[in-house]
Design a protein around this motif. Structure first.
Motif, PDB file in Angstrom:
ATOM      1  N   THR A 104     -52.103 -25.619 -22.244  1.00 54.88           N
ATOM      2  CA  THR A 104     -51.265 -26.291 -21.254  1.00 54.88           C
ATOM      3  C   THR A 104     -51.967 -27.597 -20.894  1.00 54.88           C
ATOM      4  OG1 THR A 104     -50.437 -24.201 -20.377  1.00 54.88           O
ATOM      5  CG2 THR A 104     -50.187 -26.142 -18.982  1.00 54.88           C
ATOM      6  N   SER A 106     -51.361 -32.246 -20.704  1.00 60.90           N
ATOM      7  CA  SER A 106     -50.390 -33.285 -20.377  1.00 60.90           C
ATOM      8  C   SER A 106     -49.680 -33.798 -21.620  1.00 60.90           C
ATOM      9  CB  SER A 106     -51.094 -34.454 -19.683  1.00 60.90           C
ATOM     10  OG  SER A 106     -51.904 -35.164 -20.610  1.00 60.90           O
ATOM     11  N   PRO A 107     -48.439 -34.255 -21.469  1.00 58.03           N
ATOM     12  CA  PRO A 107     -47.772 -34.919 -22.590  1.00 58.03           C
ATOM     13  C   PRO A 107     -48.555 -36.137 -23.083  1.00 58.03           C
ATOM     14  CG  PRO A 107     -46.169 -34.340 -20.900  1.00 58.03           C
ATOM     15  CD  PRO A 107     -47.538 -34.077 -20.307  1.00 58.03           C
ATOM     16  N   SER A 110     -51.331 -35.125 -25.412  1.00 57.57           N
ATOM     17  CA  SER A 110     -50.676 -34.567 -26.588  1.00 57.57           C
ATOM     18  C   SER A 110     -50.159 -35.675 -27.499  1.00 57.57           C
ATOM     19  CB  SER A 110     -49.526 -33.650 -26.160  1.00 57.57           C
ATOM     20  OG  SER A 110     -49.043 -32.880 -27.226  1.00 57.57           O
ATOM     21  N   ALA A 126     -47.059 -29.087 -30.843  1.00 58.21           N
ATOM     22  CA  ALA A 126     -47.366 -28.676 -29.473  1.00 58.21           C
ATOM     23  C   ALA A 126     -46.695 -27.326 -29.250  1.00 58.21           C
ATOM     24  CB  ALA A 126     -46.836 -29.708 -28.478  1.00 58.21           C
ATOM     25  N   PRO A 128     -47.388 -24.652 -26.409  1.00 55.59           N
ATOM     26  CA  PRO A 128     -47.921 -23.893 -25.276  1.00 55.59           C
ATOM     27  C   PRO A 128     -47.252 -22.527 -25.164  1.00 55.59           C
ATOM     28  CG  PRO A 128     -46.441 -25.620 -24.518  1.00 55.59           C
ATOM     29  CD  PRO A 128     -46.652 -25.848 -25.983  1.00 55.59           C
ATOM     30  N   GLN A 173     -42.610 -34.108 -28.009  1.00 58.26           N
ATOM     31  CA  GLN A 173     -43.399 -33.481 -26.941  1.00 58.26           C
ATOM     32  C   GLN A 173     -42.564 -32.594 -26.012  1.00 58.26           C
ATOM     33  OE1 GLN A 173     -46.758 -33.784 -27.039  1.00 58.26           O
ATOM     34  NE2 GLN A 173     -46.283 -34.914 -28.921  1.00 58.26           N
ATOM     35  N   ARG A 176     -44.216 -29.576 -24.312  1.00 54.57           N
ATOM     36  CA  ARG A 176     -45.114 -29.857 -23.183  1.00 54.57           C
ATOM     37  C   ARG A 176     -44.307 -29.949 -21.880  1.00 54.57           C
ATOM     38  NH1 ARG A 176     -49.809 -28.375 -25.548  1.00 54.57           N
ATOM     39  NH2 ARG A 176     -50.516 -29.840 -27.131  1.00 54.57           N
TER      40      ARG A 176
END
Length: 301
Positions: A104, A106-107, A110, A126, A128, A173, A176
């Motif tokens: 987990t 931040s965008p 990422s 990505a 999570p 993204q 995220r």
């Protein structure tokens, strides 16, 4: 198995053996995957090696060992260290590899990792996860994944071995943002329930009976139902700590600010947790925030 794994079970590189990483890798081993592991704590690496994993002395070794490299690590700073730099995943990944980060974060970080991966023709996913350590042990997590669709499809058998549900939500993204949106709801639910319970307690309601009725009401979500029994017992053993929730709510607020989305409610929830972790609630479960609301209302214990 060879370093290439088998046709049905390719070799996986895994970085990060914390509360989530340990049970996840355990399930991958049970599913028959050949897993090369690394963690900053060598005792965790050794524990997995005793269960059938292959230990690597560093991140570069993990990256060079497999076409699918996964990580689940604490925060943006950790991801930057793991992914970037001369000893990181991107610099040492094989041609055509896929790097999947399940943390987990931040965008923004990422996107930085995505760009570095693209520069080396490495696909970046990505992915999570949502769920507790208990669900991780049972391979019942939920995965939200975004990135190149073919890379997601290559990784899907791995996701299926560690989770009950897998959602592909977009090519960039989106995962995220979805994870942060859900964590916003989770963290805010804890604060809202804390205020509601404290109001009921002030009004003379029996604690356990009040929780039972809330659990049977229109306001009961799966999250609230899951927390009913620990709350009735006032058992605040950390499935997810208040410190971790503060970190996630900070990510939520920062992502909202960067995207131009007003985050008034998220900011208030973040402030509640920021104050709480400065006291004695830092390592208790985040639903223990009820203790802070009770204290502010003059309720002891």
């Amino acid at each position: 198995m060879t370093e290439a794994g088998t046709q049905n079970h390719p070799t996986i590189g895994w970085i990060g053996l914390g509360k989530m990483g340990l049970p996840i890798v355990g399930n991958l081993l049970k599913a028959g995957f050949d897993v090369v592991v690394y963690d900053v704590d060598s005792r965790r690496t050794e524990e997995l090696a005793q269960r059938g994993a292959r230990a690597s002395k560093d991140i570069a070794g993990v990256a060079a060992s497999a076409h699918l490299i996964l990580s689940i690590i604490p925060d943006d700073v950790a991801l930057q260290k793991v992914a970037l730099g001369p000893q990181g995943v991107i610099a040492n990944a094989r041609d055509g590899a896929v790097y999947i980060d399940m943390s987990t974060v931040s965008p923004a970080i990422s996107e930085t990792v995505r760009d570095a991966a693209r520069a080396r023709a490495v696909d970046f996913i990505a992915a999570p996860v949502s769920g507790s350590t208990v669900l991780a042990e049972k391979a019942q997590l939920t995965v939200f994944a975004s990135g190149p669709k073919p890379a997601f499809e290559r990784t899907l058998p791995v996701f299926e071995a560690l989770s009950a549900r897998q959602y592909y939500v977009g090519a960039d993204q989106q995962a995220r943002y979805l994870k942060l949106a859900i964590n916003h709801l989770v963290g805010s639910t804890a604060v809202l329930l804390a205020e509601a319970l404290t109001l009921g307690k002030k009004g003379g309601l029996d604690w356990a009976e009040m929780l039972t009725v809330i659990g049977d009401s229109a306001a009961a979500s799966p999250l609230i139902k899951y927390k009913l029994e620990p709350l009735k017992q006032r058992d605040f053993s950390p499935a997810f700590s208040s410190t971790q929730m503060l970190k996630d709510m900070t990510l939520v607020v920062d992502a909202g600010d960067a995207a131009g989305v007003p985050m008034a409610a998220a900011s208030l929830v973040r402030e509640q947790f920021a104050q709480y972790v400065n006291g004695d609630g830092a390592e208790l479960d985040f639903f223990s925030i009820v203790r802070a609301v009770e204290s502010a209302a003059g309720i002891e214990g």
